[in-house]
Motif scaffolding. Sequence first.
Motif, mmCIF file in Angstrom:
data_model
loop_
_atom_site.group_PDB
_atom_site.id
_atom_site.type_symbol
_atom_site.label_atom_id
_atom_site.label_comp_id
_atom_site.label_asym_id
_atom_site.label_seq_id
_atom_site.Cartn_x
_atom_site.Cartn_y
_atom_site.Cartn_z
ATOM 1 N N LYS A 152 59.361 46.405 72.216
ATOM 2 C CA LYS A 152 58.376 45.515 72.841
ATOM 3 C C LYS A 152 56.942 45.981 72.535
ATOM 4 C CE LYS A 152 56.839 43.704 77.281
ATOM 5 N NZ LYS A 152 56.549 42.393 76.678
ATOM 6 N N GLU A 156 54.102 43.825 70.576
ATOM 7 C CA GLU A 156 52.793 43.524 71.146
ATOM 8 C C GLU A 156 51.660 43.988 70.230
ATOM 9 O OE1 GLU A 156 52.968 45.434 74.919
ATOM 10 O OE2 GLU A 156 54.047 43.775 75.925
ATOM 11 N N LEU A 159 51.324 41.405 67.560
ATOM 12 C CA LEU A 159 50.774 40.149 68.062
ATOM 13 C C LEU A 159 49.252 40.198 68.179
ATOM 14 C CD1 LEU A 159 53.382 39.183 70.830
ATOM 15 C CD2 LEU A 159 53.019 38.059 68.619
ATOM 16 N N MET A 169 54.202 35.131 63.233
ATOM 17 C CA MET A 169 53.819 35.210 64.631
ATOM 18 C C MET A 169 54.936 34.688 65.538
ATOM 19 S SD MET A 169 51.387 36.178 66.669
ATOM 20 C CE MET A 169 49.940 36.272 65.608
ATOM 21 N N LYS A 170 55.600 33.595 65.118
ATOM 22 C CA LYS A 170 56.697 33.040 65.909
ATOM 23 C C LYS A 170 57.847 34.036 66.054
ATOM 24 C CE LYS A 170 55.972 28.105 65.062
ATOM 25 N NZ LYS A 170 56.571 26.868 64.472
ATOM 26 N N GLN A 173 56.870 36.862 68.314
ATOM 27 C CA GLN A 173 56.868 36.398 69.697
ATOM 28 C C GLN A 173 58.294 36.344 70.257
ATOM 29 O OE1 GLN A 173 54.804 32.649 69.492
ATOM 30 N NE2 GLN A 173 52.761 33.588 69.710
ATOM 31 N N ASP A 176 59.326 39.858 70.966
ATOM 32 C CA ASP A 176 58.667 40.311 72.198
ATOM 33 C C ASP A 176 59.347 39.706 73.435
ATOM 34 O OD1 ASP A 176 56.338 41.595 73.626
ATOM 35 O OD2 ASP A 176 56.045 39.500 74.201
ATOM 36 N N ALA A 177 59.691 38.412 73.359
ATOM 37 C CA ALA A 177 60.351 37.752 74.494
ATOM 38 C C ALA A 177 61.742 38.338 74.739
ATOM 39 C CB ALA A 177 60.440 36.251 74.230
ATOM 40 N N ASP A 215 62.914 28.400 71.627
ATOM 41 C CA ASP A 215 63.011 29.800 71.191
ATOM 42 C C ASP A 215 64.461 30.187 70.920
ATOM 43 O OD1 ASP A 215 60.303 29.988 71.452
ATOM 44 O OD2 ASP A 215 60.339 30.972 73.415
#
Length: 232
Positions: A152, A156, A159, A169-170, A173, A176-177, A215
């Motif tokens: 994570k 970050e 990002l 970036m997707k 993300q 990260d999620a 997602d």
Amino acid sequence: MIKSINARIALAVVLLILSILIDYIVVSDISLWVIYLFPIVIFSYQNSLQFKYAILFSLIAAIAWFVVDHLTHKDIPELYRLINWFTKIVFAILTAVAGNRYFRNRRMKEIIQFQKIALENSNYQLNEVNKELNKLIGMAAHDIRNPVGSIKMIAEMYLEKEELSQESMKWIQLIDAAATNSLQILNDTLNISKIQSGTISLNIIKGDYIKFIHDCVISNQYLALKKNQEIV
């Protein structure tokens, strides 16, 4: 305590024979009826025998009791003899019933107490196993949380970079999620005591359900393409 059924039968028969001899030999006006109760009670001990056999043995004891009484008191009137005969039978049967019920109930209490102790021991062992299991789960969740936290943190960091493409970036993300969701699951797993007691509180928040589905589709799109499948 005599646990063998055969030994109990033999002892009851021997005591009945001794009762007959004592009642026949001892010349006394004192009633010796109590000596016939011991073999009946012993024969009915703890319901180890079938109840009908205890009744049968009590009838045999009553007959022997009456015969000895008849031989030692021949001048008894006929009516009194019949009353005496009926009284001895009833008294012997009631003794067998009472003894059988008493010892059976006591035996049931012993069995219940034994089962209670066994259940308490089983619960204690189960609690100890649960404690060890919870400890193992806690250690595993704690060890897994560190690398997930690192994932994570790296996501970050990426990002924050502006030079990443929109596609990259997707994916970051999503990473990260997924890391955030995994950390939440691990944190909940570490809180085992609250989960088991049912006192864990849910942190319900509003979310974008469409984005969540989107997602999920993106996360599984790569695996679907490798299998020539299409997610609709």
